[in-house]
Each structure stands twice: as structure tokens, then as C-alpha cells.
Motif scaffolding. Structure first.
Motif, PDB file in Angstrom:
ATOM      1  N   LEU A  23      12.550 -62.961 -42.049  1.00 35.02           N
ATOM      2  CA  LEU A  23      11.930 -61.744 -42.415  1.00 35.02           C
ATOM      3  C   LEU A  23      12.334 -61.050 -43.782  1.00 35.02           C
ATOM      4  CD1 LEU A  23      12.064 -60.001 -38.967  1.00 35.02           C
ATOM      5  CD2 LEU A  23      10.021 -60.909 -40.149  1.00 35.02           C
ATOM      6  N   MET A  24      13.703 -61.485 -44.238  1.00 36.83           N
ATOM      7  CA  MET A  24      14.136 -60.916 -45.397  1.00 36.83           C
ATOM      8  C   MET A  24      13.842 -61.499 -46.613  1.00 36.83           C
ATOM      9  SD  MET A  24      16.458 -58.639 -44.516  1.00 36.83           S
ATOM     10  CE  MET A  24      17.301 -58.208 -45.917  1.00 36.83           C
ATOM     11  N   GLY A  25      13.130 -62.653 -46.502  1.00 41.52           N
ATOM     12  CA  GLY A  25      12.695 -63.211 -47.773  1.00 41.52           C
ATOM     13  C   GLY A  25      13.849 -64.202 -48.709  1.00 41.52           C
ATOM     14  N   ASP A  26      13.965 -63.767 -50.088  1.00 38.05           N
ATOM     15  CA  ASP A  26      14.839 -64.498 -50.655  1.00 38.05           C
ATOM     16  C   ASP A  26      16.384 -64.050 -50.375  1.00 38.05           C
ATOM     17  OD1 ASP A  26      16.553 -65.447 -52.612  1.00 38.05           O
ATOM     18  OD2 ASP A  26      15.817 -64.316 -54.191  1.00 38.05           O
ATOM     19  N   ASN A  27      17.073 -65.009 -49.721  1.00 35.60           N
ATOM     20  CA  ASN A  27      18.362 -64.446 -49.234  1.00 35.60           C
ATOM     21  C   ASN A  27      19.580 -64.801 -50.070  1.00 35.60           C
ATOM     22  OD1 ASN A  27      17.333 -63.736 -46.680  1.00 35.60           O
ATOM     23  ND2 ASN A  27      16.952 -65.909 -46.046  1.00 35.60           N
ATOM     24  N   THR A  28      19.412 -65.052 -51.295  1.00 32.00           N
ATOM     25  CA  THR A  28      20.551 -65.438 -52.190  1.00 32.00           C
ATOM     26  C   THR A  28      21.466 -64.551 -52.538  1.00 32.00           C
ATOM     27  OG1 THR A  28      19.141 -64.950 -54.088  1.00 32.00           O
ATOM     28  CG2 THR A  28      19.096 -67.223 -53.452  1.00 32.00           C
ATOM     29  N   ASN A  29      21.199 -63.206 -52.252  1.00 25.58           N
ATOM     30  CA  ASN A  29      22.171 -62.301 -52.484  1.00 25.58           C
ATOM     31  C   ASN A  29      22.796 -61.350 -51.226  1.00 25.58           C
ATOM     32  OD1 ASN A  29      22.623 -62.515 -55.594  1.00 25.58           O
ATOM     33  ND2 ASN A  29      20.784 -61.704 -55.728  1.00 25.58           N
ATOM     34  N   ASN A  30      22.120 -62.027 -49.997  1.00 22.00           N
ATOM     35  CA  ASN A  30      22.407 -61.420 -48.790  1.00 22.00           C
ATOM     36  C   ASN A  30      23.450 -62.147 -48.028  1.00 22.00           C
ATOM     37  OD1 ASN A  30      20.514 -59.632 -49.266  1.00 22.00           O
ATOM     38  ND2 ASN A  30      18.914 -60.945 -48.257  1.00 22.00           N
TER      39      ASN A  30
END
Length: 123
Positions: A23-30
Motif C-alpha cells: 500500500l505504501m508504494g516506494d519503500n526505499t526510505n521507510n
């Protein structure tokens, strides 16, 4: 809670990390942490300061625990966005927010959105 047990079970039937990540999309900074708040903080380690925090945990006890953790670490001028403040389904969020901020200098400002969000800017 505001929801009957069957509705709550259906709405939260898949709260796996994989489902949330999708659901979050781009997860590179999460950073995703599995567990119940505030116990799950043990996996994160100590973080000294936040500029922006968004809290959406619906229920009163975890919401209050989140406020107790994040508010002291919120920098002066930082923003705290809180979901479900004016919700008709999640009364615990409003209870926690109102009780927490009753003796603080900040004003809880409702946002006109579908989720009853509110915001404070730390003084």
C-alpha cells in the motif's frame, strides 16, 4: 471502538508487513516494524528528534502511548499529524488527543478531510 467485532476483523484481516508495504508504494526510505506499539519501539532503537510525525493507531491506549513517545522528541516548529480525531468510528483517538494536549501550549487544529485528521505545530 465504534465498530462491531466482525467489521473490525474484516477491515484488519491482512495487516502483514507485506500488505502494508504494498500500500505504501516506494519503500526505499521507510522502515517497517512488526509488532504492537509501544513494545515494537524496542526494535527501532533510540531516536532523539523528529520534524514530522503522523500517528494513525485508532485505539486510545496505543494512541496515547504514541503521543507520549513522539511529542517530547518533536522539535520546536515540528508538525504532529493525528488521524481519526473527528472520526465517528474511532473515538479513542479523540479521547487520547484531548487528554494529552489539555495541559500543553499547542492548539489541536482539525483538518477538513474524510478521516477527521488534526494537526499541532510544536511551540
Amino acid at each position: 471502538l465504534g465498530l462491531d467485532k466482525n467489521t473490525a476483523k474484516t477491515r484488519f484481516s491482512d495487516s502483514s508487513i507485506e500488505a502494508v508495504q504494498s500500500l505504501m508504494g516506494d519503500n526505499t526510505n521507510n522502515v517497517f516494524v512488526k509488532g504492537y506499539f509501544p513494545e515494537s519501539l524496542e526494535q527501532v532503537g533510540e531516536i532523539d528528534a523528529f520534524n514530522f510525525v503522523h500517528i494513525d493507531c485508532d485505539l486510545e491506549k496505543p494512541f496515547l502511548a504514541a503521543l507520549e513517545y513522539f511529542y517530547p522528541r518533536l522539535v520546536k516548529g515540528g508538525f504532529l499529524i493525528m488521524h481519526d480525531y473527528s472520526s465517528l468510528e474511532w473515538k479513542g483517538a479523540k479521547n487520547a488527543i484531548d487528554s494529552f494536549f489539555k495541559d500543553k501550549n499547542e492548539f489541536v487544529i482539525p483538518v477538513a478531510d474524510k478521516s477527521g485528521t488534526c494537526v499541532i505545530r510544536k511551540m
